[in-house]
Enzyme design. Structure first.
Site, PDB file in Angstrom:
ATOM      1  N   VAL A 104       7.487  -5.228   7.884  1.00 51.06           N
ATOM      2  CA  VAL A 104       7.692  -6.662   7.713  1.00 51.06           C
ATOM      3  C   VAL A 104       7.484  -7.432   9.008  1.00 51.06           C
ATOM      4  O   VAL A 104       7.238  -8.644   8.984  1.00 51.06           O
ATOM      5  CB  VAL A 104       9.098  -6.937   7.132  1.00 51.06           C
ATOM      6  CG1 VAL A 104      10.170  -6.798   8.202  1.00 51.06           C
ATOM      7  CG2 VAL A 104       9.163  -8.314   6.488  1.00 51.06           C
ATOM      8  N   ALA A 256      12.885   1.398  11.885  1.00 51.95           N
ATOM      9  CA  ALA A 256      12.700   0.760  10.580  1.00 51.95           C
ATOM     10  C   ALA A 256      11.415  -0.043  10.578  1.00 51.95           C
ATOM     11  O   ALA A 256      11.017  -0.608  11.602  1.00 51.95           O
ATOM     12  CB  ALA A 256      13.879  -0.147  10.242  1.00 51.95           C
ATOM     13  N   ASP A 257      10.785  -0.084   9.426  1.00 52.64           N
ATOM     14  CA  ASP A 257       9.636  -0.958   9.223  1.00 52.64           C
ATOM     15  C   ASP A 257      10.014  -2.191   8.407  1.00 52.64           C
ATOM     16  O   ASP A 257       9.301  -3.183   8.425  1.00 52.64           O
ATOM     17  CB  ASP A 257       8.514  -0.192   8.534  1.00 52.64           C
ATOM     18  CG  ASP A 257       7.824   0.763   9.491  1.00 52.64           C
ATOM     19  OD1 ASP A 257       6.737   0.411   9.988  1.00 52.64           O
ATOM     20  OD2 ASP A 257       8.377   1.839   9.769  1.00 52.64           O
ATOM     21  N   ARG A 258      11.137  -2.089   7.695  1.00 54.83           N
ATOM     22  CA  ARG A 258      11.651  -3.249   6.953  1.00 54.83           C
ATOM     23  C   ARG A 258      13.105  -2.953   6.565  1.00 54.83           C
ATOM     24  O   ARG A 258      13.407  -1.889   6.032  1.00 54.83           O
ATOM     25  CB  ARG A 258      10.815  -3.511   5.698  1.00 54.83           C
ATOM     26  CG  ARG A 258      11.203  -4.763   4.924  1.00 54.83           C
ATOM     27  CD  ARG A 258      10.415  -4.862   3.613  1.00 54.83           C
ATOM     28  NE  ARG A 258       8.985  -4.952   3.835  1.00 54.83           N
ATOM     29  CZ  ARG A 258       8.249  -6.042   3.610  1.00 54.83           C
ATOM     30  NH1 ARG A 258       8.837  -7.149   3.186  1.00 54.83           N
ATOM     31  NH2 ARG A 258       6.945  -6.019   3.798  1.00 54.83           N
TER      32      ARG A 258
END
Length: 375
Positions: A104, A256-258
């Protein structure tokens, strides 16, 4: 008190005004190759092909890449007016957002930049409007470095305090993928926390999952640790549960990526496995990420698009490019790049540059909006 990070780290993003070079992370640790980014197509390809990876690094590289491409076009006369520059910037942001779907940071960054581009004065000269965007992009880079430093300090202090309460002066951390200097602008998120513990003499050892199929743990995290003499043990992904059973692991710290509104977290495939095992073994799991990774618009992990990549990433040796898996008409390959860790499995807390939010006693376990609202 935790010391402020000041150590030299690896650079995956080499930027000076008018120039952007990105380290091709697919070739590490065997080769160190930097690619020039000259056009918007260059930055799109670098992200799509995973030459640059890591959610914060993707966002920073995208902003700087668009800035460099725009400045070049304005300088050589391809963009003749401020309005043409403004239009090019808006379409470029939209285009680069199509490169990869899950992280995100890219979308948060470019949507914010688009909103600021809309406010630029199109009646000004092309070079002037381009320069205004350059300054916006440079701020994205500068802010990410500051976010790294905050995450490092808050995360290390929190984990060390918990360990001291149990009578331990040093800690051992388990992590997955690469969340260090290669994935961000400077120090890292989860690996940044590990770095801070190491800098302060409080790290016993970091255990790095190899992270199939791209081996970001084996190729990149170990590479970073070796460069700084951080005590590191590489393990196969499937050994993580045995590690938690047989050795003292103080915490699992992942990136984390989102992070969704309720705390559900999209991260590298295999993170969910670690979270389930950590819960079973009574090991606290933390997610470390800047607030640019928080997604208040997505209610839960059920609504996150999970990127799936080519089967060849599983069937082909990354170095030799030879297929190492038998083929047949009834064989299928499933290659999701990310998984979703439910918020109830994030038992330690969410670490951002603003501090550590511990989980609530019952659902909803996290309130992401309140983290963003913090001063």
């Amino acid at each position: 008190m935790m010391s402020k990070p000041h150590h030299a780290t690896l650079e995956s993003i080499k930027y000076t005004p008018g120039s952007l070079r990105l380290l091709d992370q697919r070739k590490l640790p065997l080769e160190t190759v930097f690619d020039d980014v000259l056009t918007v197509e260059d930055i799109w390809s670098a992200i799509k092909e995973m030459r640059v990876r890591g959610a914060p690094a993707i966002a920073v590289s995208a902003a700087l890449g668009i800035a460099v491409a725009t400045q070049r076009k304005a300088a050589n006369g391809e963009l003749k007016s401020g309005r043409e520059v403004q239009t090019f910037l808006l379409t470029s942001c939209d285009f680069v957002m199509t490169s990869r779907p899950t992280a995100v940071n890219l979308f948060n960054c470019l949507r914010d930049l688009k909103a600021q581009v809309d406010k630029l004065d199109p009646t000004k000269a092309a070079a002037e409007v381009a320069q205004a965007f350059v300054e916006l992009a440079e701020a994205v880079y500068t802010n990410d470095v500051a976010f790294n430093e905050g995450i490092m300090r808050h995360g290390a202090a929190h984990i060390l305090a918990a360990a001291k309460a149990e009578g331990r002066d040093k800690v051992s951390i388990l992590t997955i993928c690469n969340t260090g200097a290669l994935a961000t602008s400077r120090y890292g998120t989860a690996l940044g926390v590990v770095r801070q513990l190491f800098y302060d003499g409080k790290l016993e050892r970091v255990y790095a999952c190899e992270t199939r199929p791209w081996n970001q743990g084996a190729r990149l995290t170990v590479y970073e640790c070796v460069q700084e003499d951080i005590p590191c043990t590489l393990i196969c992904d499937g050994a993580a549960s045995s590690l938690m059973l047989n050795r003292k692991i103080d915490a699992v710290v992942v990136g984390a990526d989102r992070i969704c509104q309720n705390g559900d977290t999209a991260n590298k495939i295999g993170t969910y496995n670690l979270a389930v095992s950590a819960k079973f073994h009574g090991v606290k799991l933390y997610v470390a990420a800047p607030t640019t990774t928080l997604d208040v618009k997505t209610a839960s992990g059920n609504h996150v698009e999970i990127e799936e990549r080519e089967p060849t990433e599983i069937t082909t040796n990354l170095v030799t490019k030879q297929r190492v898996v038998a083929d047949g008409p009834h064989l299928s390959i499933w290659n999701p790049v990310f998984d979703i860790t439910p918020s109830e499995l994030i038992t330690g807390g969410i670490i951002t540059e603003k501090g550590v939010q511990a989980p609530a006693a019952s659902a909803p376990y996290y309130d992401i909006a309140s983290i963003i609202a913090q001063a």
